[in-house]
Scaffold this motif. Structure first.
Motif, PDB file in Angstrom:
ATOM      1  N   LYS A  92       0.831  -1.195   0.000  1.00  0.00           N
ATOM      2  CA  LYS A  92       0.000   0.000   0.000  1.00  0.00           C
ATOM      3  C   LYS A  92       0.880   1.264   0.000  1.00  0.00           C
ATOM      4  N   ASP A  93       1.929   1.263   0.831  1.00  0.00           N
ATOM      5  CA  ASP A  93       2.851   2.407   0.862  1.00  0.00           C
ATOM      6  C   ASP A  93       3.545   2.584  -0.479  1.00  0.00           C
ATOM      7  N   ARG A  94       3.861   1.483  -1.118  1.00  0.00           N
ATOM      8  CA  ARG A  94       4.590   1.511  -2.391  1.00  0.00           C
ATOM      9  C   ARG A  94       3.718   2.051  -3.513  1.00  0.00           C
ATOM     10  N   SER A  95       2.424   1.756  -3.461  1.00  0.00           N
ATOM     11  CA  SER A  95       1.556   2.137  -4.572  1.00  0.00           C
ATOM     12  C   SER A  95       1.004   3.549  -4.447  1.00  0.00           C
ATOM     13  N   ARG A  96       1.281   4.226  -3.321  1.00  0.00           N
ATOM     14  CA  ARG A  96       0.831   5.617  -3.185  1.00  0.00           C
ATOM     15  C   ARG A  96       1.601   6.480  -4.180  1.00  0.00           C
ATOM     16  N   GLY A  97       0.867   7.252  -4.963  1.00  0.00           N
ATOM     17  CA  GLY A  97       1.537   8.128  -5.923  1.00  0.00           C
ATOM     18  C   GLY A  97       2.161   7.322  -7.036  1.00  0.00           C
ATOM     19  N   HIS A  98       3.457   7.413  -7.152  1.00  0.00           N
ATOM     20  CA  HIS A  98       4.183   6.686  -8.202  1.00  0.00           C
ATOM     21  C   HIS A  98       4.475   5.267  -7.743  1.00  0.00           C
ATOM     22  N   LYS A  99       4.518   4.349  -8.693  1.00  0.00           N
ATOM     23  CA  LYS A  99       4.802   2.942  -8.398  1.00  0.00           C
ATOM     24  C   LYS A  99       6.313   2.811  -8.177  1.00  0.00           C
ATOM     25  N   LYS A 100       6.708   2.733  -6.903  1.00  0.00           N
ATOM     26  CA  LYS A 100       8.130   2.608  -6.571  1.00  0.00           C
ATOM     27  C   LYS A 100       8.519   1.134  -6.585  1.00  0.00           C
ATOM     28  N   PRO A 101       9.806   0.862  -6.745  1.00  0.00           N
ATOM     29  CA  PRO A 101      10.230  -0.547  -6.650  1.00  0.00           C
ATOM     30  C   PRO A 101      10.052  -1.064  -5.217  1.00  0.00           C
ATOM     31  N   LYS A 102       9.929  -2.381  -5.096  1.00  0.00           N
ATOM     32  CA  LYS A 102       9.761  -3.001  -3.783  1.00  0.00           C
ATOM     33  C   LYS A 102      11.002  -2.763  -2.940  1.00  0.00           C
ATOM     34  N   ASN A 103      10.778  -2.457  -1.654  1.00  0.00           N
ATOM     35  CA  ASN A 103      11.937  -2.284  -0.779  1.00  0.00           C
ATOM     36  C   ASN A 103      12.448  -3.651  -0.321  1.00  0.00           C
ATOM     37  N   ALA A 104      13.590  -3.646   0.333  1.00  0.00           N
ATOM     38  CA  ALA A 104      14.263  -4.898   0.714  1.00  0.00           C
ATOM     39  C   ALA A 104      13.403  -5.731   1.662  1.00  0.00           C
ATOM     40  N   ARG A 105      12.720  -5.074   2.595  1.00  0.00           N
ATOM     41  CA  ARG A 105      11.896  -5.800   3.568  1.00  0.00           C
ATOM     42  C   ARG A 105      10.763  -6.552   2.867  1.00  0.00           C
ATOM     43  N   GLN A 106      10.103  -5.890   1.929  1.00  0.00           N
ATOM     44  CA  GLN A 106       8.999  -6.522   1.210  1.00  0.00           C
ATOM     45  C   GLN A 106       9.504  -7.696   0.382  1.00  0.00           C
ATOM     46  N   GLN A 107      10.635  -7.530  -0.276  1.00  0.00           N
ATOM     47  CA  GLN A 107      11.198  -8.628  -1.068  1.00  0.00           C
ATOM     48  C   GLN A 107      11.542  -9.812  -0.166  1.00  0.00           C
ATOM     49  N   LEU A 108      12.126  -9.518   0.994  1.00  0.00           N
ATOM     50  CA  LEU A 108      12.486 -10.578   1.938  1.00  0.00           C
ATOM     51  C   LEU A 108      11.243 -11.338   2.401  1.00  0.00           C
ATOM     52  N   LEU A 109      10.209 -10.611   2.812  1.00  0.00           N
ATOM     53  CA  LEU A 109       8.994 -11.265   3.304  1.00  0.00           C
ATOM     54  C   LEU A 109       8.326 -12.100   2.218  1.00  0.00           C
ATOM     55  N   GLU A 110       8.296 -11.577   0.999  1.00  0.00           N
ATOM     56  CA  GLU A 110       7.671 -12.330  -0.100  1.00  0.00           C
ATOM     57  C   GLU A 110       8.475 -13.583  -0.439  1.00  0.00           C
ATOM     58  N   SER A 111       9.803 -13.482  -0.384  1.00  0.00           N
ATOM     59  CA  SER A 111      10.617 -14.670  -0.674  1.00  0.00           C
ATOM     60  C   SER A 111      10.477 -15.709   0.427  1.00  0.00           C
ATOM     61  N   ILE A 112      10.391 -15.262   1.680  1.00  0.00           N
ATOM     62  CA  ILE A 112      10.176 -16.197   2.799  1.00  0.00           C
ATOM     63  C   ILE A 112       8.845 -16.923   2.617  1.00  0.00           C
ATOM     64  N   LYS A 113       7.808 -16.161   2.276  1.00  0.00           N
ATOM     65  CA  LYS A 113       6.484 -16.751   2.097  1.00  0.00           C
ATOM     66  C   LYS A 113       6.489 -17.766   0.952  1.00  0.00           C
ATOM     67  N   ALA A 114       7.126 -17.417  -0.170  1.00  0.00           N
ATOM     68  CA  ALA A 114       7.170 -18.327  -1.319  1.00  0.00           C
ATOM     69  C   ALA A 114       7.948 -19.593  -0.982  1.00  0.00           C
ATOM     70  N   ARG A 115       9.072 -19.431  -0.282  1.00  0.00           N
ATOM     71  CA  ARG A 115       9.900 -20.589   0.086  1.00  0.00           C
ATOM     72  C   ARG A 115       9.147 -21.516   1.034  1.00  0.00           C
ATOM     73  N   GLU A 116       8.470 -20.936   2.033  1.00  0.00           N
ATOM     74  CA  GLU A 116       7.735 -21.757   2.991  1.00  0.00           C
ATOM     75  C   GLU A 116       6.530 -22.433   2.346  1.00  0.00           C
ATOM     76  N   ALA A 117       5.876 -21.745   1.400  1.00  0.00           N
ATOM     77  CA  ALA A 117       4.733 -22.350   0.700  1.00  0.00           C
ATOM     78  C   ALA A 117       5.191 -23.547  -0.129  1.00  0.00           C
ATOM     79  N   SER A 118       6.336 -23.412  -0.809  1.00  0.00           N
ATOM     80  CA  SER A 118       6.837 -24.556  -1.594  1.00  0.00           C
ATOM     81  C   SER A 118       7.316 -25.672  -0.668  1.00  0.00           C
ATOM     82  N   GLU A 119       7.848 -25.305   0.495  1.00  0.00           N
ATOM     83  CA  GLU A 119       8.263 -26.322   1.474  1.00  0.00           C
ATOM     84  C   GLU A 119       7.040 -27.089   1.988  1.00  0.00           C
TER      85      GLU A 119
END
Length: 182
Positions: A92-119
């Motif tokens: 939500k913070d990222r999509s306010r105004g201009h579409k900014k690239p994902k920050n490191a925290r968001q990338q980390l959380l998404e990768s953790i979620k994807a890894r755990e889902a495949s596990e």
């Protein structure tokens, strides 16, 4: 002195002591113990599998003596969704105004979620909470890596939706029909 634990407070006149005295050795032992405990706490914190087990320990209801397999799968689903609120907030913070690239925290959380889902699809290893003895050990556990092997584990795979929705086949009734036809 016996087994009394010596701390810095129990050592009197520690400012004016000889470097090779008994008091100097006591002080060095106190500092060595503090360092050893700090390293142990650090090792406890650097244990992702242990953190997962602790999450399951506190997420499961205290009044139940054992978990059923469906309850375990429900807990795993909750575990996989634990970062969703933060991911949504970051998105939500990222999509306010201009579409900014994902920050490191968001990338980390998404990768953790994807890894755990495949596990979970291939099989997630957890303490066997369907066993009362293991559940008691888990509840008494302090998060120490070295005591993890004492608990029996179970590997749970994500249930396949097609097998749960298929109609159960009753093989016993077919035998009765075959016997009647004879």
């Amino acid at each position: 002195m016996g087994n009394r634990k010596i701390t810095l407070k129990t050592i009197k006149n520690r400012e004016a002591i000889h470097p090779y005295s008994r008091k100097a050795h006591q002080i060095s032992r106190v500092y060595q113990r503090k360092e050893k405990l700090a390293v142990k706490e650090k090792n406890k914190a650097n244990n992702p599998l242990g953190e997962r087990w602790l999450w399951f320990r506190y997420a499961f209801e205290e009044d139940k003596s054992v978990a059923t397999k469906p309850e375990m799968h429900e807990l795993i689903e909750l575990y996989l969704e634990r970062h969703d609120d933060e991911i949504n907030e970051l998105e939500k913070d990222r999509s306010r105004g201009h579409k900014k690239p994902k920050n490191a925290r968001q990338q980390l959380l998404e990768s953790i979620k994807a890894r755990e889902a495949s596990e979970y699809i291939s099989g997630m290893e957890l303490p066997d909470m369907t066993n009362g003895k293991t559940l008691k050990l888990l509840r008494d556990w302090d998060g120490d890596k070295n005591s993890m092997p004492r608990m029996t584990t179970i590997r749970l795979q994500k249930p396949d939706d097609t097998t749960t929705k298929a109609a159960p086949v009753d093989k016993g009734s077919n035998k009765d029909k075959d016997m009647m036809e004879m």
